[in-house]
Design an enzyme around this catalytic site. Structure first.
Site, PDB file in Angstrom:
ATOM      1  N   HIS A   1      -1.767  10.060  20.002  1.00 55.13           N
ATOM      2  CA  HIS A   1      -2.948   9.880  20.851  1.00 55.13           C
ATOM      3  C   HIS A   1      -4.262  10.088  20.147  1.00 55.13           C
ATOM      4  O   HIS A   1      -5.318  10.009  20.775  1.00 55.13           O
ATOM      5  CB  HIS A   1      -2.905  10.863  22.031  1.00 55.13           C
ATOM      6  CG  HIS A   1      -1.986  10.436  23.115  1.00 55.13           C
ATOM      7  ND1 HIS A   1      -2.372   9.615  24.140  1.00 55.13           N
ATOM      8  CD2 HIS A   1      -0.681  10.683  23.310  1.00 55.13           C
ATOM      9  CE1 HIS A   1      -1.346   9.393  24.936  1.00 55.13           C
ATOM     10  NE2 HIS A   1      -0.298  10.033  24.451  1.00 55.13           N
TER      11      HIS A   1
ATOM     12  N   LYS B   1     -15.852  11.821  31.428  1.00 53.05           N
ATOM     13  CA  LYS B   1     -14.756  12.054  30.495  1.00 53.05           C
ATOM     14  C   LYS B   1     -14.898  13.470  29.979  1.00 53.05           C
ATOM     15  O   LYS B   1     -15.952  14.077  30.124  1.00 53.05           O
ATOM     16  CB  LYS B   1     -14.810  11.061  29.335  1.00 53.05           C
ATOM     17  CG  LYS B   1     -16.234  10.893  28.751  1.00 53.05           C
ATOM     18  CD  LYS B   1     -16.308   9.814  27.688  1.00 53.05           C
ATOM     19  CE  LYS B   1     -16.298   8.401  28.210  1.00 53.05           C
ATOM     20  NZ  LYS B   1     -15.091   7.681  27.887  1.00 53.05           N
ATOM     21  N   ARG B   2     -13.838  14.001  29.364  1.00 54.41           N
ATOM     22  CA  ARG B   2     -13.956  15.326  28.776  1.00 54.41           C
ATOM     23  C   ARG B   2     -15.148  15.394  27.835  1.00 54.41           C
ATOM     24  O   ARG B   2     -15.525  14.412  27.217  1.00 54.41           O
ATOM     25  CB  ARG B   2     -12.670  15.684  28.021  1.00 54.41           C
ATOM     26  CG  ARG B   2     -11.516  16.034  28.929  1.00 54.41           C
ATOM     27  CD  ARG B   2     -11.804  17.243  29.811  1.00 54.41           C
ATOM     28  NE  ARG B   2     -12.161  18.409  29.013  1.00 54.41           N
ATOM     29  CZ  ARG B   2     -11.312  19.169  28.359  1.00 54.41           C
ATOM     30  NH1 ARG B   2     -10.015  18.925  28.442  1.00 54.41           N
ATOM     31  NH2 ARG B   2     -11.704  20.188  27.641  1.00 54.41           N
TER      32      ARG B   2
ATOM     33  N   LYS C   1     -17.157  11.827  21.698  1.00 57.84           N
ATOM     34  CA  LYS C   1     -17.451  10.947  22.832  1.00 57.84           C
ATOM     35  C   LYS C   1     -18.958  10.760  23.006  1.00 57.84           C
ATOM     36  O   LYS C   1     -19.419   9.888  23.718  1.00 57.84           O
ATOM     37  CB  LYS C   1     -16.830  11.494  24.115  1.00 57.84           C
ATOM     38  CG  LYS C   1     -15.285  11.454  24.112  1.00 57.84           C
ATOM     39  CD  LYS C   1     -14.707  12.090  25.367  1.00 57.84           C
ATOM     40  CE  LYS C   1     -13.196  12.131  25.415  1.00 57.84           C
ATOM     41  NZ  LYS C   1     -12.563  10.880  25.860  1.00 57.84           N
TER      42      LYS C   1
ATOM     43  N   THR D   1      -9.079   5.379  28.894  1.00 52.38           N
ATOM     44  CA  THR D   1      -8.539   4.724  30.080  1.00 52.38           C
ATOM     45  C   THR D   1      -9.603   4.683  31.173  1.00 52.38           C
ATOM     46  O   THR D   1      -9.543   3.834  32.058  1.00 52.38           O
ATOM     47  CB  THR D   1      -7.292   5.455  30.625  1.00 52.38           C
ATOM     48  OG1 THR D   1      -7.593   6.856  30.739  1.00 52.38           O
ATOM     49  CG2 THR D   1      -6.101   5.250  29.723  1.00 52.38           C
TER      50      THR D   1
ATOM     51  N   LYS E   1     -10.493   1.786  34.181  1.00 47.33           N
ATOM     52  CA  LYS E   1     -10.701   2.026  35.617  1.00 47.33           C
ATOM     53  C   LYS E   1     -12.065   1.499  36.052  1.00 47.33           C
ATOM     54  O   LYS E   1     -12.202   0.875  37.107  1.00 47.33           O
ATOM     55  CB  LYS E   1     -10.657   3.530  35.923  1.00 47.33           C
ATOM     56  CG  LYS E   1      -9.382   4.231  35.541  1.00 47.33           C
ATOM     57  CD  LYS E   1      -9.618   5.757  35.595  1.00 47.33           C
ATOM     58  CE  LYS E   1      -8.549   6.510  34.857  1.00 47.33           C
ATOM     59  NZ  LYS E   1      -8.909   7.928  34.619  1.00 47.33           N
TER      60      LYS E   1
HETATM   61  C1  LIG Z   1      -9.216   8.568  33.472  1.00 42.55           C
HETATM   62  C2  LIG Z   1      -9.619   9.980  33.432  1.00 42.55           C
HETATM   63  C3  LIG Z   1      -9.963  10.567  32.204  1.00 42.55           C
HETATM   64  C4  LIG Z   1      -9.970   9.795  30.908  1.00 42.55           C
HETATM   65  O1  LIG Z   1     -11.262   9.257  30.682  1.00 42.55           O
HETATM   66  P1  LIG Z   1     -11.660   8.658  29.267  1.00 42.55           P
HETATM   67  O2  LIG Z   1     -13.001   8.057  29.529  1.00 42.55           O
HETATM   68  O3  LIG Z   1     -10.654   7.615  28.937  1.00 42.55           O
HETATM   69  O4  LIG Z   1     -11.698   9.767  28.303  1.00 42.55           O
HETATM   70  C5  LIG Z   1     -10.338  11.889  32.193  1.00 42.55           C
HETATM   71  N1  LIG Z   1     -10.395  12.615  33.328  1.00 42.55           N
HETATM   72  C6  LIG Z   1     -10.085  12.079  34.527  1.00 42.55           C
HETATM   73  C7  LIG Z   1     -10.179  12.930  35.739  1.00 42.55           C
HETATM   74  C8  LIG Z   1      -9.678  10.747  34.617  1.00 42.55           C
HETATM   75  O5  LIG Z   1      -9.361  10.241  35.810  1.00 42.55           O
END
Ligand SMILES: *Cc1c(COP(=O)(O)O)cnc(C)c1O
Length: 756
Positions: free
Chosen positions: A314, A494-495, A500, A601, A605
């Site tokens: 990952h 995101k985290r 990032k 991901t 979304k």
């Molecule tokens: C999808 C999702 C992530 C992943 O987000 P990235 O932008 O791909 O890092 C992190 N936290 C939550 C709650 C999510 O639903």
């Protein structure tokens, strides 16, 4: 008995009330019990080979809506509740979100379980039952505070199985108690299981934040996900957790194998184990150990396990590739030490490159190396990521085992991330192309036929506008922040991690703030939304949160700037907040330093909900850009080859933040961190530490891409004004998002790796 009677029976039994007289809380419990029973009764899918998906995290989100949808009861329940004067959404608010994961990796595992079940494949998840999650995030004095995040109530999705397994650590044993949650398939009448192991006597939540006695393994093993690893006790606890999970999981696998009527010598024929990142890697030596205990020779056991286990990588961030001191494993899992030594000896015999060994000269165990040598598949999670693994990070392994390496571009379940979270958009899509895209998400491209349909384009804008207004109401209720729904919603959720580059987004905000102060008003009001948790021991990430919260306060109190620019950071960003915010997003910020985001991901979304990506050519953004074409995405920034080169010592072209800092525009933005107006709101020490880091180090090169980022973002804000052209961009993004359905990803895993 029909649905109404069944619900009535439960409410009478539990509360002595007919459903008409129940409150939201009671109706929630009744629906939970009903749904849990219906899913629990479902049989497992058939198949000779069974998958076990091992993962330290399963960020499943709330389950009531999801499970009602899978059972095909959602609309009926909504109508029933309405007839009793209740709103299903309000009832669902009662459900606590299970805190079993942290970010993308855990959410991926949850999407995968959903897709495995929807496709009718036989596959269970295996993980740990954390009581207090990662942590619950609060903001105080513009800083993140962590508290426990308990979620297990008297009634929950967990089904007690009565199964128990003994796990032997060095010097003591613990009993692993198994809970299951059912995972119903959306398009069939089957259900898989999520197996979660717990200790027998879990500790109550710590009273002082998330501090607890990390040496009290017996009671705290399943308290928190990723206990703070800044000290040795925390790191050791992680090894105990990992061994607990895989030892109990491996015992479960062999028990089920026997129950299915097969001997240990046919493990590989009947079992696939997917290792999600390196946290479960010890399942390899543990399975080998258990097979030898059951009479197989070492050669036979290694052969079976090597045809059973497959590994998903990952990340290429070096600090995230786990290496544990052998001494830790001696303490936590002493019985694995001879197995690991033997596996290492075999590798050294077959392959002279010491850098490919499992045990290095410092006696560190390289978990990923063990996975690659003794797994039959190694996959990356987006095309670019897999190429970088093959060409750079794992090149020596690719040269050894070219046929093991393969790509599986991540996906998300559109059932949760479109159908459930965005019913208005779903209805519009259905009206355009019918409902068939659910089981065949590729059919979303049918939306391309509506590119010149003004009515559809207008409806799309209305759907987005309504979602923004709904989100504003939810945020107002939760945090008392009143946003302008007519502004452009620019979303980075995101985290929090330096790679990032939330800090780069913050510097954009500084630029706009200074512009407005100087009388240069943006084309239209901009709202920059963030959601992010920082790992408790990750100091720089916490400084970045501090900066964003200070900017938020600064602007909130500035009557000149506030009408044009807003910043809002959502407290305790989690799946529930993601489901609220994603339908409302106009711009999807995916601005990681190229080569560092394995896939992402969130980008998928957001795209499926009609947000337009503003991103670097990193992770799955590359595939998004290819699919939607250059007119429907905003890309910028140095390419991954160049970035990799800039990290390289060889070319003499190493990145130096200071060179980029010393340009008139950049210097002013970075120095704003130490401006009097910010220092008045913030912690001078923290802001100065961040300032020093960005100026002097900037390991993830925010300054490298900053100027281009600002101008491309300004372009997006400008082009947003051409509403019809923007609606077309939205439509293309939705139309092309079918590729990112996790159903597609899982079909590929099954065809290429699992063969269930
Ligand atoms: C999808 C999702 C992530 C992943 O987000 P990235 O932008 O791909 O890092 C992190 N936290 C939550 C709650 C999510 O639903």
């Amino acid at each position: 008995m029909d649905l109404k009677e069944r619900i009535g029976q439960i409410t009478r039994e539990r509360f002595g009330l007919p459903p008409e007289q129940c409150g939201d809380r009671q109706l929630y419990e009744a629906l939970l019990v009903l749904t849990r029973n219906l899913t629990q009764e479902r049989p497992a899918p058939g198949g000779e080979r069974k998958l076990y998906y091992f993962s330290a995290e399963f960020l499943v989100g709330k389950l009531l809506d999801n499970n009602l949808l899978a059972l095909g009861l959602r609309d009926q329940v909504r109508e029933l509740l309405a007839s009793w004067g209740h709103d299903l959404n309000a009832v669902e608010e009662q459900e606590p979100e299970p805190s079993l994961g942290n970010g993308g990796l855990g959410r991926l595992a949850a999407c995968f379980l959903d897709s495995i079940a929807a496709l009718g494949l036989r596959g269970d998840g295996v993980g740990l039952c954390y009581h207090y999650g990662l942590f619950r995030q609060k903001f105080e004095d513009n800083k993140q505070k962590e508290t426990p995040d308990p979620w297990m109530e008297a009634e929950s999705w967990l089904i007690p199985t009565g199964k128990r397994y003994t796990v032997s650590f060095g010097g003591f044993d613990l009993t692993a108690r198994l809970w299951d949650a059912a995972v119903p398939g959306a398009y069939n009448d089957k259900a898989n299981r999520l197996h979660l192991f717990d200790v027998e006597e879990p500790a109550p939540p710590p009273e002082n934040g998330i501090d607890f006695d990390k040496t009290d393994i017996a009671r705290h093993l399943t308290s928190f996900l990723y206990p703070d690893d800044a000290d040795e006790a925390g790191r050791l606890l992680r090894v105990y957790q990992q061994y607990f999970m895989v030892s109990a999981g491996a015992q479960l696998i062999l028990e089920e194998l026997e129950e299915r009527g097969y001997g240990p010598e046919s493990l590989a024929e009947h079992t696939a184990v997917q290792i999600n990142d390196t946290h479960p890697s010890m399942v390899i030596p543990e399975l080998i150990r258990l097979l030898t205990e059951r009479g197989l020779t070492m050669d036979q056991a290694v052969d079976q396990v090597s045809r059973t286990c497959a590994y998903t990588n990952h990340t290429i961030l070096a600090e995230a590739l786990e290496k544990w001191p052998l001494a830790f494993i001696e303490k936590a899992a002493p019985r694995l030490v001879p197995v690991i030594r033997e596996l290492d000896r075999r590798v050294r015999e077959a392959c002279p490159d010491p850098a490919a060994a499992i045990l290095d000269e410092k006696n560190l165990v390289h978990m990923a190396h063990m996975d690659i040598h003794y797994g039959y598949s190694v996959n990356g999670v987006a095309a670019l990521h897999t190429e970088i693994l093959k060409k750079a990070e794992l090149k020596r392994f690719y040269d050894l085992y070219p046929r093991k390496f393969n790509n599986k571009t991540n996906g998300v379940t559109l059932r949760r991330w479109l159908e459930a979270c965005n019913p208005d958009l779903t209805a519009l899509i259905d009206q355009c192309i019918g409902p068939g895209w659910r089981q065949d998400p590729g059919r979303l491209v049918g939306l391309m036929d509506f590119m010149d349909n003004d009515r559809v384009l207008e409806r799309l804008l209305v759907v987005k506008q309504n979602a923004k207004e709904r989100f504003c109401r939810q945020l107002r209720e939760a945090q008392g922040i009143d946003l302008d729904p007519t502004s452009i919603f620019d979303v980075q959720i995101k985290r929090l991690h330096e790679y990032k580059r939330q800090q780069m987004n913050a510097l954009y905000i500084v630029q706009k703030y200074l512009d407005i102060k100087a009388g240069r008003i943006p084309e239209r009001p901009i709202t920059v939304l963030f959601g992010a948790k920082a790992a408790p021991a990750y100091v720089m990430a916490k400084h970045i949160i501090h900066l964003i919260l200070c900017l938020q306060e600064l602007i909130e109190n500035d009557p000149v700037v506030r009408p044009w620019l807003r910043v809002a950071m959502i407290e305790n960003y989690n799946v529930t907040w993601a489901e609220r915010l994603i339908p409302a997003a106009d711009i999807s910020e995916q601005i990681s330093l190229a080569s560092k985001e394995a896939s992402g991901t969130g980008n998928m979304k957001l795209m499926a909900n009609g947000a337009v990506t503003l991103g670097t050519m990193d992770g799955a953004n590359v595939e998004i850009a290819e699919l939607v074409g250059p007119g429907n995405i905003y890309t910028f920034g140095a390419h991954s080859d160049r970035v990799i080169h800039l990290y390289d010592d060889k070319g003499g072209e190493r990145y130096r933040a200071l060179d980029y800092y010393h340009t008139p525009r950049v210097e002013r933005l970075v120095d704003f961190l130490l401006s009097p107006e910010l220092l008045e709101l913030g912690d001078a020490k923290d802001l100065a530490a961040l300032w020093r880091d960005i100026k002097g180090k900037d390991w993830f090169m925010a300054l490298l891409d900053l100027e281009e980022y600002i101008s491309v973002k300004d372009l997006a804000v400008r082009q947003y004004g051409d509403r019809k052209a923007w609606a077309r961009k939205m439509l293309v993004n939705i139309a092309k998002s079918g590729y990112f359905s996790s159903d597609r990803t899982i079909k590929q895993y099954n065809e290429d790796i699992w063969r269930l």
